[in-house]
Structures are given as structure tokens and as C-alpha cells.
Write a protein that holds these residues in place. Structure first.
Motif, PDB file in Angstrom:
ATOM      1  N   TYR A 185      38.158  15.637  -9.064  1.00 17.83           N
ATOM      2  CA  TYR A 185      37.365  16.829  -9.359  1.00 17.83           C
ATOM      3  C   TYR A 185      37.113  17.627  -8.097  1.00 17.83           C
ATOM      4  O   TYR A 185      37.181  17.102  -6.989  1.00 17.83           O
ATOM      5  N   TYR A 187      34.286  18.805  -7.073  1.00 18.39           N
ATOM      6  CA  TYR A 187      33.003  18.598  -6.431  1.00 18.39           C
ATOM      7  C   TYR A 187      32.654  17.113  -6.469  1.00 18.39           C
ATOM      8  O   TYR A 187      33.116  16.373  -7.321  1.00 18.39           O
ATOM      9  N   ASP A 189      29.675  15.814  -6.961  1.00 17.34           N
ATOM     10  CA  ASP A 189      28.500  15.431  -7.751  1.00 17.34           C
ATOM     11  C   ASP A 189      28.844  15.251  -9.216  1.00 17.34           C
ATOM     12  O   ASP A 189      28.080  15.562 -10.098  1.00 17.34           O
ATOM     13  N   ASN A 211      30.060  14.929 -15.354  1.00 27.56           N
ATOM     14  CA  ASN A 211      29.890  16.369 -15.501  1.00 27.56           C
ATOM     15  C   ASN A 211      30.939  17.009 -14.603  1.00 27.56           C
ATOM     16  O   ASN A 211      30.701  17.256 -13.436  1.00 27.56           O
ATOM     17  N   ARG A 215      32.293  19.286 -19.251  1.00 25.88           N
ATOM     18  CA  ARG A 215      30.898  19.312 -18.828  1.00 25.88           C
ATOM     19  C   ARG A 215      30.129  18.046 -19.221  1.00 25.88           C
ATOM     20  O   ARG A 215      29.320  17.538 -18.446  1.00 25.88           O
TER      21      ARG A 215
ATOM     22  N   VAL B 192      18.506  12.660 -16.669  1.00 24.87           N
ATOM     23  CA  VAL B 192      19.906  12.363 -16.366  1.00 24.87           C
ATOM     24  C   VAL B 192      20.803  13.443 -16.966  1.00 24.87           C
ATOM     25  O   VAL B 192      21.673  13.983 -16.290  1.00 24.87           O
ATOM     26  N   TRP B 193      20.554  13.799 -18.200  1.00 29.02           N
ATOM     27  CA  TRP B 193      21.396  14.805 -18.854  1.00 29.02           C
ATOM     28  C   TRP B 193      20.717  15.321 -20.116  1.00 29.02           C
ATOM     29  O   TRP B 193      19.953  14.592 -20.758  1.00 29.02           O
ATOM     30  N   SER B 240      24.731  22.127 -11.852  1.00 30.93           N
ATOM     31  CA  SER B 240      25.669  21.335 -11.058  1.00 30.93           C
ATOM     32  C   SER B 240      26.640  22.287 -10.361  1.00 30.93           C
ATOM     33  O   SER B 240      26.634  23.488 -10.590  1.00 30.93           O
ATOM     34  N   SER B 241      27.466  21.714  -9.497  1.00 34.26           N
ATOM     35  CA  SER B 241      28.324  22.539  -8.650  1.00 34.26           C
ATOM     36  C   SER B 241      29.211  23.482  -9.457  1.00 34.26           C
ATOM     37  O   SER B 241      29.354  24.651  -9.134  1.00 34.26           O
ATOM     38  N   TYR B 242      29.808  22.957 -10.507  1.00 40.18           N
ATOM     39  CA  TYR B 242      30.725  23.778 -11.289  1.00 40.18           C
ATOM     40  C   TYR B 242      30.053  24.226 -12.565  1.00 40.18           C
ATOM     41  O   TYR B 242      29.460  23.436 -13.281  1.00 40.18           O
ATOM     42  N   PHE B 245      31.116  27.912 -17.621  1.00 43.54           N
ATOM     43  CA  PHE B 245      30.489  28.724 -18.665  1.00 43.54           C
ATOM     44  C   PHE B 245      29.655  29.854 -18.136  1.00 43.54           C
ATOM     45  O   PHE B 245      29.686  30.948 -18.648  1.00 43.54           O
ATOM     46  N   ALA B 259      24.265  22.480 -21.612  1.00 39.54           N
ATOM     47  CA  ALA B 259      24.181  21.081 -21.201  1.00 39.54           C
ATOM     48  C   ALA B 259      23.890  21.081 -19.714  1.00 39.54           C
ATOM     49  O   ALA B 259      24.303  21.983 -18.989  1.00 39.54           O
TER      50      ALA B 259
END
Lengths: 763, 763
Positions: A185, A187, A189, A211, A215, B192-193, B240-242, B245, B259
Motif C-alpha cells: 500500500y 501508506y 497506516d 484500511n 477502505r 477502531v473503525w 486516514s492517509s488515503y 472518496f 467509513a
């Protein structure tokens, strides 16, 4: 019965009398150097598991800078690298964006090292140097000798299980690392959560949730060891604030469970010199992984699994038996065919359960569910190829798209989807092309009406990239939505596809609507300059405009010179707009012959410099149909010389043999079609454009048992021009061949020569 | 049939003729101030959903310091607070560790504020001030008027669904906030998510996954709005980094999915002045939440749901119909009974599916699955109470423990488990006490042999807190495992429980083993000082030793003075060891009368200063049986005066009425038992110790239809001594009563007086 069986056993060849050992012509290393982004590891056709070495790990963020050109590692492997980090179980083939790389396993020896180390200092981690001379790959089998732990590694797979065989050279301190923080990936994280349990001394279960580009993605697994684990430990490298357990228990020594954001594990086998590992994956649950493990891998005979994988590939490759003048061509062809058959990939447990786009568990009712739809690429040739050669599989893929649609809160067919996620990469709604192509070609494997409704709804989703503006203005204004010209042109083609579906279903009202929408491409053409050109919402054309640049000019992965030719559904109208045949041919000629100024190379995405011929960019997709556009003029022989020129120039039988990303088989499918002498310029049409085949002879075995034999006469590298062509003895009058002509079978005979036969295909 | 039905409708009271309106005697605010850690919100008996206001949010980490005393917020609510952050759906009752607080919803008005704000500046966030005068709570119904958005809020629940009714005072800009970053926990990195989807304009689905005290915990939900959402938006506060969307779409405006690690949402209802919301939870899946929603909440009649909840509580509370001298006592009693019936809580969907400790989905086959087992607390009196009054429910809880055992990779019964996680809090393996108690009392609702095997295996799990040393040394050496004396004493009691099971099953070999293990408490007694005292692995007693301190002395939540009395299974032997009855009584007397030096108050965990009487710590559990130990001497009247003294001193009918954590109903169960005049000193024994009841009259309605009537004569605050006691006219000869005597029913008649009858219970 017994007697019959023994005959089969004595002469098994009789059963597959016509089968050839075609896996020997596949070189999985092709495309593994530079931008091809293929992987050399083991898999089966459309398999869930792609078990392959990763030669570098997720990027290290140092002082705010990523230390690796992560783009190079979309498939985890770069041929020029000198070390292997480990073997992970999921890989994209040929993508231009990275993800996956799940569940990395690496054999090791001596003191346990928890980190991978670096390429320049492999001794500081569990990674190992390796030599290509000790590395071998054939379809379904990968092997390598790891220098440092001195381990002979063999990898093979079933549909859902990766199988490792590690032969250690020493008989002490042998162990196996599992690194759930590893991933492919952009990144670092990526990890969201991991959970593992040592169920007994040969079985680990768990999941990894990430993620990434996908996603919200979870891979469940069950890992079975052939020998009892003597000692093991888990390490959480990203501990959270509260860790009740880690206070009470000695969690890093034989404590049977762990959970956390960044888990690693070490399994010691002491003096065992051979360990096999079976890693079953599931998109659904640990139970699913256990079921897959049990169903697909009941024994520990590595060679038998490898032989099964090879047999499946041989079976698949034998769908086309082709011969060429040079061995290089044959290897390139079969490797292309191999790459074409890697995906989309199976995405369901053996009991039919899979995770849907809605993150809920579904059961595939009456179809096989697939994932990894790189549709902006694959609608062009890869899906048409699957539709031709494995229509049932292609129909199942369409059913998978329809399931995606049903699960989509946006009520949209997939754009670029993988592993229960839509990543929205690129543009268009090209699912409709795949559907239209299958409908027009009478693929019976899905519900046409349902597919049509999904297509119409998708095409009217106003929130999606400029569609609202497209519907309101009949083109996408650049000031409202970027890459606007590419969008208008591709939406127009997609709408033409929906019109074809409407025709097929006799829905005249829809036909009229979508035929009209399909003409939107005309809105983008600036007759003053003879190119497609971005317009603003006030109707004016964008002022500053560079027809050679691919950046900020209203296009994506292409410049105006290439993209202006993107009207596959109506080349005749395009030719008219461009000022007639003469000017159209001049534009085409210039594309292949002009000299692109240096500065434009630097900005061209996803491809190497040799992915460009003149200004024709074969390494990206938008122009893949362009060499075939001469067929719509009075000079079809230029298509013939052009494709014969591209074939050896853009595809070579060596690791850096691909000039651009293979893009989930699209580049390879172009090669396969073009080698055979025909190509689907506009999927959704029953016609293929004809060109000069490079095969000397080929037999296409269709699913219904029929076959088409392609015979060429006077085939040579110089004899690239068709002198005559007959189907079952009857000359073809146009430089095209229909789907029913091909699938009807028989003999397509083509005589070639060194000069164009300019009287051919003239009305 | 029709006629009969209409009679029921006209005289519904006839059906529940004997039922009293007991919910009016429950004050859910009791224990909400200071250390009681109860919540005032709505729930049903053992319900999955505890929908309650949270008066402060997760701690803010500023300069490395948490800005809130998070311990105060174990139940989300503190009576002294002036603001409400919102209403979340899951709460522990009375715990000393925090978690849950899932799915916070808050009505709001005007401009959308994404953050909660602070108590001192509520106007800077979506929180609101409120006044207790505008706040009301009864079992199953909570209401409050929020000052700032001027919203009248009403909350009720079914088993699995929280139901909100918001009456706005204005008719514009009304909206509802959903904050999935909110949670109850010690640390702010809990999330966490999260995943959410707006399925249509009245339905949101999703889940929230956390890493809190429950390490790997996911709550799935389906949220249904009574009015169409006019506009909505999601915000990811921890991107998050990416974010593919967020680049392409306007994700914060009516984009139907999101998400991420930290999601919030706002739903606008414009000028709608009344909105109802139904929030269904599931431990399994979004599908499960939707099923629960549909099954339990088919309509939008709030008052009907609230009435159902109240009826269920009234039905439950009527299991004991008790009268007291003062209304305060009656309120304290019924609130205690209410708190006793809050948990363990239902943990499965209406179709029987639940998430197991192995993080896999299971179906409860033939039982109802429960979670939140605070066993170190509840084995003492709460489970014995459930076993007495709702044996089927208690048996289902035992079946839930056995399912946990089956799913445990450690092969252990629960220690402190919640929501498919074992958090390993406190010590002991007190599941075996709950099981032994139910077996000895002939509760038929579970498989005795299976439960016995699980108990034996659990008791031999060497990795668990000092068990290896306990098995090797016959006591836990303090240098090998901390809190060693508490461990030895509690393991010894637990082993006695397993011995009782062995006896019940006629397994003599096991009886012998566990009877011997049950004597381990003797190893900890230092006859030189007359106290239990830590020993080291060399056999010596710990040198520096403070019998009053609770820290570092080998005990947990208690000092040596209290814990030395922890031999509930054999008070006679304890008395012998302590030097005979005289010295034993002196020790007991001193406990209640001594003056504890100030410095020891500061270190006492989980309780307020008034949770301590002398040196007797009622606010923590280890001494809950101690007042009853006089019954084993020749001075049983001291038990009588003692429990009558504790009842009003430690339990008051006001918000700060509890001197310590209610601990999932254990404190409350003590009150209920002691008010009725008997207590299970050693669960696993069929005997209850007798004391002076505080009721004037009570009827216990058992599940099989039998009933026990408790009649007291001359009841008063001064008349705390039993003068005589008869069961069905026959005097009781010992200060105890057996389980079969109680459940056999009839009349227990007790005459009280101001002075001890010292001739009573003398052989």
C-alpha cells in the motif's frame, strides 16, 4: 467400470489427447520488472489466493518522506530487487494502484528477528537475499532458495488456499515468521485491527482488517502447520493505551491469543527440517477459512497440489492452441493468455458465502462470486475475451457486478471494486459495456432485464463524477468536473452500450434516449483545431490548451491527440467531424510517427518510455482500439502493419517485457486478440475488427465444443499484410468478423504477404 | 373466545389481580452520584440496550494529561453534572472499570456543532444544560428537557432497541447528531473503525468497532427515523492517509456512506417538531440489527413501548412483594431489586445468533445467551439471588458461561467477560461458584457433567494468575504472583465449590482432590499475628506487613483485617485457627468498631468514605459475608444488629445513596437478601444464614408458583433482634434456613424485639 478405469490410468493421455503442455510456454516473470506490475507467484485461474514473494515491504515514513517508490510495488515484487521479505497471499496483477499483500509468511533460522530489515541490510531483519538463478516460476508453482536462512521454498495454491513447503538446511532453531503488519500500500497506516488464536499446536486462526485502497477490508484466515509448533509468541507492535492482558500474562510466550493494530508472530519448529503450511483465506469468517481449508486441502502432499494447479492451468491455456514463428512469440502469447486469466478473482467460500459491498454476508445464489473489477481497463478487451472463450465465467462476473449493484447504497454497478469495496478509481460506468457485450453476443448466463435496469440506474447517478452536469449540459464542463473530456467521451460510449441493450430488449424509448446520449461526444469536438477539447459551463472551449499534454487538459491517462480518437462506437461520425477520411488518416498516421517532445514523457502516467510509440500510448488503455481505426477507412492495411508492429514492440518475453501496467489482463488480452487477428473495437457490437494474425496456426476451443481453426499462409515477420481471407472457404468482404462467425467455428484462412493488398475489403 | 377476550379488555386487572404498581418505588437515580456508578436511563430486565444520558464524554488528552476523572464516568452519568452530552445505548451498571457508551445520539437545533463542547462551555458544542427538576426516571422510561436546544426528550427500550422521542420547541433547523467517536472509557484512542450507510431517507445502518476494556468489540446497529431526513452529512474526524472518496465526492453532504476511525453524523429534519428514533443493536451483524428492529419495534407509538417496558419491570419486581416501615426503605429495596435485575444482559439477536469469545458467530441452541459477567462481584449474592428467584434465567447464564468456555482458547470459564471479550479483571474462577450453587440447589437448566468438566479444567489453567504456583506450593507465593493471599483464599473457596459439584455427581476422587485444595486457606494464616499474611516461595511470611493497608500487602480491594475472614466455606475452621470463638468474635467486633486511621481511607478503592464502617468495607465485596459470621458463633444476635445497622447506613434512597460501586447488582443483591432476613454466606452450600429482616411483610413468588410469606411481628428500627422464628409454625433451631425450606414455601414468621434473645439458636 474397473476395467475402463485402469485403461484411463494406463493411458491417461488418451483423455486429453489433444491437450498440449502449454504451461511450459508461460513465463510468470514477464512484467515483473518496472511498470508491468505483475507478480511471479503461484495461483490458479481466477483464484482467490495469489501466493507470491514480496521484495519490499510497506513504505517506511522517515521525516515525513516515504522511503520507497511504493508505486513500484503494486504487485509486491520487482525483478531487480535482491531480497525477499516474505510470501504474502493476495496480489493484484498489473494494477497502477496498490493494495493487498495479506498475511506475510517467511521461514527463518537462528535468533528471531521481528522486523523485515532493509534491502541494504537484510541481515538486520527476517528478509533474505536470493538469486534469480535459484528462482523458478511456472503457472501454479513458484520456488526459490533463500540465501540467508538457507531455505528451499516452494509455493502452490488451490482456489482459496496457499500452500508453502519449506526445506531448511539446518536442523536447529528453525522457525516461521508471520507478519500481519506487512501489506502492499501507499501508506504505512493501513492496518486497522488483527486478531489471532492458536487453536492447537498446528492451527492458527484469525483475521486482518485494513484500511487501504479498499477502505474497509478484512481477510480471515486459518493457517495449518504440518508439524507441531514447539514454541510461539505474538508481538503487538502498535499497542493501545490499555492492555489488561499484557499486564497479567506473559503474552509473548505461548499465550494462545492476541489482538491489536499491529501483530506479528513467530513459530518455532526446533530441529524440524521440513515444514509445510497451508493458509486458507475467507472473505467472510474464520469458520469460512476453516471450511475452505478442509474442503480444498485434505492432505499434505505438496507435489499433488502443485500438479493439480498446473493441470488446471494447462486445461485453461489449451482453450487456444496457437503456434508462432518464434518461441519468444509463443511464450509472450501464452504468458499473455495466463495474465488474461488471472482475474477477476474468486471471492466466496466453498459454501457460497461472501462479503458484499454493504459489508454484510451474502450467499451467491446460482453463480460464482468474483471480485477485483478494474473495469476502466478490462471492459476493452479482457472481458470481451472472457465472454468469447469462457462465457459462463464472464456471466458469473456479470452476476457478481449485479450483486454489487444490489448491495450498493449508491445504486451503481462497480467502477473499480475489490474485496467488498468500491474504490472509485478512474472514470466511466464501464460495467455497462461488459453487460452490453455479453447481451449482444447472446451470453445466456444472467438476467438481461435486471442487468439493463442496473445499467440505466447507474448511468443516472447524479452524484457520480460529473454525471449531473453531463445530464444537464450534454457534456461535462471542465469547470464543474475535472478530466471532463474523457468523461464525456466514455459516458457517450457507455450510453451507446445501454442503447444496444435497449435494442436487444426492444425498449425503443430507452434506445432513443441512449442513442441521443451516445452522441454527446460531438459536444466536445472543436472543429477549429480538429481535436476534442474541454468546454466550460458557459459553452466556451477552454482557452489555454495543449493537445500533447496529459495533465490539466481535460483528459485522464491520455492527451487530446490520443483521446480525440475515443469514439469506438462511431468511427465514421468521428471521421466526418475530423474533416473526412483524409484528415482522419493523417491524424492516425501522425500518432504513430510523430516525435513526442521529451517533456511529455515525464508526465505520462503508469508507463515506461518504451510504452509509447510516437505519440501513441499503448502502455495506457484509451488508445487500445486506435490501431484498428484504419479499418474504418479505405486503408485497412495500415491496421495490419500497425498491430504487427505493436505486438513485438510492446510485448517481450522477458521481465521488463511490458511497456506499462498489465492492468488486470487488459494489456495481455490486447496481445491475445491481436495475435489471433481480430479485436473488439467497440464491445457491445457483435463485430470484431480484423487484422493480420501473428500466429502460424491456432485452434480456439469454445465452451460449447465448437472450434475455430486459424490458418495462415506465408506467415513471417515481414509478411504482415493480408492478401486474402476466407471463412470456411468464403471470402470476408469487410475487414471485420462477427461474433457468431467466430463462435460458429470452422476454418479462418488468411494468406499474408509483404505488401498490402489494396483491393481487399473494397466494396 | 371473543367474549373471553372482551372480559380481559374490560377488566385487565383481573389477570394481574395480585400485582402491585411497584415501579413507582424504584428510583433509578439512586447510585448515580459519586461511586455508585449506576445509570438513570431506560432498560428492561436483563435487556441488551441501556439507553441513558451521558453527562461527560471520553477524556480529552491535553498535554499528556487526561482532563477528566474518567473513573467517575463508568456509567456515563454523574448526578452533580450540569450538562448532558447525549444519549448512548450501552451502559454497565455499577462497575469499577469503564467501557461501552455506544452510539451517542443528541437532538440539536440551529447551526450544526460537530463537537460536544465542555461542561463549562456547553454553548460551544452540541451538549446541553439540563435541570434535575426537568428530569424523570422510572423503570423503562427516562425523560429530560434539554435547556439549550429546548427539546423534550423521552427514552424507552425493548430488549434490543432503544427508542427516542424528541419534541422540539422550534419549527426550524431541527436536527439530530450521531457521534460514533463518543464512548465511555479510560482512554481516548478507543475507536477502531466505524462504517455507516444511509439506506434510505429514514434508515441508517452500520457498526462501531472499539478497542476498550473489551479488546475486540463491535456493535452493529440499524437506526430508523420516524420522519424522512431532509439533509444529512458524515464527518470523519480521524481521516486516514488515503481518502479516494473524499476527493471525488462531496462526502459531507447527503453522500450515503462513510467509513473511518472517527465518524460523526448530522441529520436535519428542518421544521419537523417531533422526531422519533429507533436504534436497534446487534452483536452479530447489520442484518441482525435490522431483524431485531423489525421484530421488536413494528410501530411508532412511543407510549406503547414505554408501557410495555414498565409492565415488564412491574412483572419482574412483583416477584417479591415487600412492605417496610418507611417509604425510604421500600424505595431502597425496590431500587436494589431493580439494580439486581439489570444484568447479566441479553447478548443475542432474536434469531439466537451471537458473537462468541472466539469472535465467531454462534447460535444459542436451547438457551438465551447473556454477557457482562462481573463474577468476582456477583457470585456472592447476585447470582444466588437469580438462582433463587429466576432459576431458568440463571441457568441460561450458566449455559452462556459454558458456551464461553467452549469458545475459550484458554479453556476457561469467564472471569470478567463482556461483549465477546474476556477482560480478565480481578481474580478467582468464580464461575464455578455460580455453577456449584445452581447444582447444589438442583437448578435443572444446564448439563451438570459438562459444567463440572469446565470447572475442573478452568481450575487447572496454569497460565492464569498464579494458578501454577498455587498448584505447586498449595498457596500463591507473593513473589511469584501479586495479591497472593486474596488469590489463595478465593481459589480455596472456588475449589470447595468444585468439591460440592463432585459430591453432587458422586465423583469421590475429585471430591478428595478439591476438598484438599479447598484447605489451602490454612497455608496463608500466620498464627503469630492472627491474620492471613502473604508468603514467599521459600515458605516464609512477608516481613514488612501492614494489616490495615490495602496496597502491596498481598490483597486486592481489601486489607488483611477484612480478608482474613474470607473463608466462607469453613468459618468453624477459621475460628479455630484464629484462636477460638472468643478471639474470633473480638476480631469481628473490632472490624465494625475500630477507628481506621485517615491515611487508609485515601487508598481504599472504588468506594466513598461512607462505604466504610469502622474498618469494615461494605463498599467493596470481600467482606459482604462477614456480618453473617457471628451466626457461626454463640452470638448470632450480633449478625442481626449488624445487618440492620448496615442496611440504612450503606443504602439510602437518594442519588449518593450507595457507598461504593453497585458492581453489577452485587451491592443491591446484598440489600435485597438482608432485608428479607437471609443471605448465602457460601454459595455452593444449600444453606442461607439467617438475620433480622427489615421488611414488615413480604411474599416471595417463586418460578414454580410456590410462595414464601415472611411475616414479622413488632418490626421497628429499634426492634432488630430476633425473639423467635418459625417456618410453617415450626421453630428454626439454627440461625440458618435451607434452600429447600425457602423454596418449599409457606410462612416464615419472625418476632422481633429491642434486645437479643440469647437463648435462641442454642443447641
Amino acid at each position: 467400470m474397473r476395467k475402463l478405469l485402469s485403461i484411463f490410468l494406463v493411458f491417461p493421455g488418451l483423455l486429453v489427447a489433444q491437450k498440449q503442455a502449454l504451461t511450459t510456454f508461460v513465463n510468470p516473470f514477464i512484467g515483473t520488472q518496472n511498470a508491468g506490475h505483475t507478480y511471479p507467484g503461484a495461483t490458479v485461474p481466477f483464484g482467490s489466493v495469489q501466493l507470491s514473494p514480496d521484495t519490499d515491504t510497506i513504505p517506511m515514513l522517515v521525516n515525513g518522506q516515504y522511503q520507497k517508490d511504493v508505486y513500484r510495488y503494486c504487485a509486491g515484487y520487482q525483478y531487480e530487487d535482491s531480497t525477499i521479505v516474505g510470501f504474502s497471499h493476495t496480489h493484484f496483477s498489473g494494477t497502477g494502484h496498490s493494495d493487498l499483500g495479506d498475511i506475510l509468511i517467511m521461514p527463518s533460522n537462528g535468533a528471531i528477528q521481528w522486523n523485515p530489515g532493509t534491502e541494504s541490510h537484510p541481515e538486520k531483519g527476517y528478509r533474505s537475499t536470493f538469486q534469480h538463478v535459484n528462482e523458478h516460476a511456472t503457472p501454479g508453482l513458484y520456488s526459490v532458495f533463500l540465501d540467508e536462512p538457507k531455505v528451499q521454498v516452494k509455493l502452490t495454491t488451490t482456489d482459496r488456499v496457499g500452500i508453502h513447503k519449506y526445506q531448511f538446511s539446518t536442523s536447529k532453531d528453525n522457525h516461521v515468521m508471520l507478519d500481519l503488519t506487512h501489506g502492499i500500500y501507499n501508506y504505512s497506516d493501513k492496518n486497522v485491527w488483527c486478531f489471532v488464536r492458536m487453536e492447537n499446536d498446528t492451527l492458527l486462526t484469525g483475521y486482518r482488517q485494513t484500511n487501504g485502497w479498499g477502505r474497509t477490508r478484512t481477510v480471515y484466515f486459518a493457517i495449518s502447520f504440518s508439524k507441531p509448533v514447539k514454541n510461539y509468541g505474538f508481538k503487538n507492535v502498535k499497542p493501545s493505551s490499555y492492555n489488561g492482558f499484557w499486564r497479567i500474562f506473559d503474552v509473548e510466550n505461548n499465550f494462545p491469543e492476541a489482538a491489536g493494530e499491529g501483530l506479528k508472530a513467530a513459530f518455532s519448529f526446533g530441529n524440524e527440517s521440513m515444514v509445510m503450511i497451508k493458509v486458507a483465506l475467507s472473505p467472510v469468517s474464520i469458520d469460512g477459512a476453516l471450511l475452505n481449508l478442509k474442503s480444498e486441502c485434505p492432505h499434505w502432499n505438496f507435489d499433488a497440489y502443485a500438479k493439480d494447479a498446473e493441470s488446471r492451468w494447462n486445461e485453461a491455456l489449451n482453450m487456444i492452441q496457437a503456434d508462432f514463428i518464434t518461441p519468444e512469440e509463443k511464450t509472450t502469447f501464452y504468458t499473455s493468455l495466463y495474465h488474461t486469466l488471472l482475474g477477476p478473482t474468486l471471492y466466496m467460500d466453498v459454501d457460497g458465502q461472501y462479503k458484499g459491498l454493504d459489508q454484510r454476508i451474502h450467499r451467491a445464489d446460482g453463480f460464482t462470486n468474483y471480485t477485483t473489477f478494474s473495469l476502466w481497463d478490462t471492459y476493452r478487451a479482457q472481458h470481451p475475451f472472457l465472454n468469447l472463450m469462457v462465457p459462463k465465467t464472464n456471466a458469473d462476473m456479470i452476476q457478481s457486478m449485479l450483486a454489487h449493484y444490489d448491495q450498493s447504497v449508491h445504486h451503481m454497478l462497480p467502477v473499480w471494486s475489490h474485496y467488498a469495496n468500491e474504490n472509485w478509481c478512474m472514470i466511466g460506468y464501464h460495467s455497462v459495456s461488459v453487460i452490453a457485450d455479453a447481451m449482444v453476443k447472446n451470453n445466456p448466463g444472467f438476467d438481461y432485464k435486471r442487468a439493463f435496469e442496473a445499467s440505466v440506474t447507474t448511468s443516472n447517478q447524479r452524484q457520480y463524477q460529473g454525471i449531473a452536469a453531463y445530464l444537464d449540459y450534454h457534456y461535462v464542463p471542465e469547470n464543474l468536473s475535472g478530466n471532463s473530456v474523457s468523461k464525456t467521451l466514455e459516458y457517450a460510449y457507455d450510453d451507446w452500450c445501454i442503447a444496444q441493450m435497449s435494442n436487444k430488449l426492444g425498449l425503443d424509448t430507452f434506445s432513443q434516449i441512449y442513442v441521443k446520449r451516445a452522441q454527446s461526444f460531438e459536444q466536445q469536438f472543436d472543429p477549429k483545431i480538429g481535436f476534442m477539447r474541454p468546454r466550460l459551463s458557459d459553452g466556451s472551449f477552454k482557452k489555454e490548451f495543449d493537445v500533447l499534454s496529459t495533465h490539466g487538459q481535460g483528459f485522464i491517462e491520455g492527451n487530446a491527440w490520443n483521446y480525440s480518437l475515443y469514439v469506438p462506437q462511431d468511427p465514421k461520425r468521428l471521421m466526418e467531424m475530423m474533416g473526412g477520411e483524409k484528415r482522419f488518416i493523417e491524424h492516425l498516421d501522425s500518432l504513430f510517427t510523430m516525435s513526442l517532445p521529451d517533456k511529455y514523457f515525464a508526465e505520462t502516467e503508469d508507463i515506461m518510455r518504451d510504452g509509447i510509440i510516437g505519440n501513441y500510448v499503448h502502455g495506457n488503455e484509451p488508445s487500445h482500439h486506435v490501431p484498428y481505426l484504419y479499418n474504418y477507412t479505405s486503408q485497412p492495411w495500415k491496421t495490419q502493419s500497425c498491430t504487427r508492429m505493436i505486438l513485438p514492440k510492446q510485448y517481450k518475453a522477458k521481465p521488463d517485457g511490458l511497456g506499462g501496467n498489465d492492468d488486470c489482463g487488459q494489456m495481455s488480452a490486447w496481445y491475445v486478440f491481436s495475435s489471433l487477428g481480430f479485436y473488439p473495437v467497440a464491445p457491445g457490437s457483435p463485430n470484431y475488427a480484423l487484422t493480420s494474425p501473428s500466429v502460424t496456426h491456432a485452434i480456439l476451443h469454445f465452451a460449447d465444443g465448437k472450434q475455430l481453426e486459424i490458418k495462415t499462409k506465408k506467415q513471417s515477420a515481414q509478411n504482415v499484410y493480408i492478401q486474402s481471407v476466407t471463412l470456411n472457404g468464403v471470402p470476408l468482404e469487410l475487414p471485420q468478423i462477427t461474433h457468431s462467425q467466430i463462435t460458429g467455428g470452422g476454418i479462418l484462412e488468411i494468406t499474408l504477404g509483404p505488401k498490402p493488398n489494396k483491393t481487399l475489403f473494397r466494396p
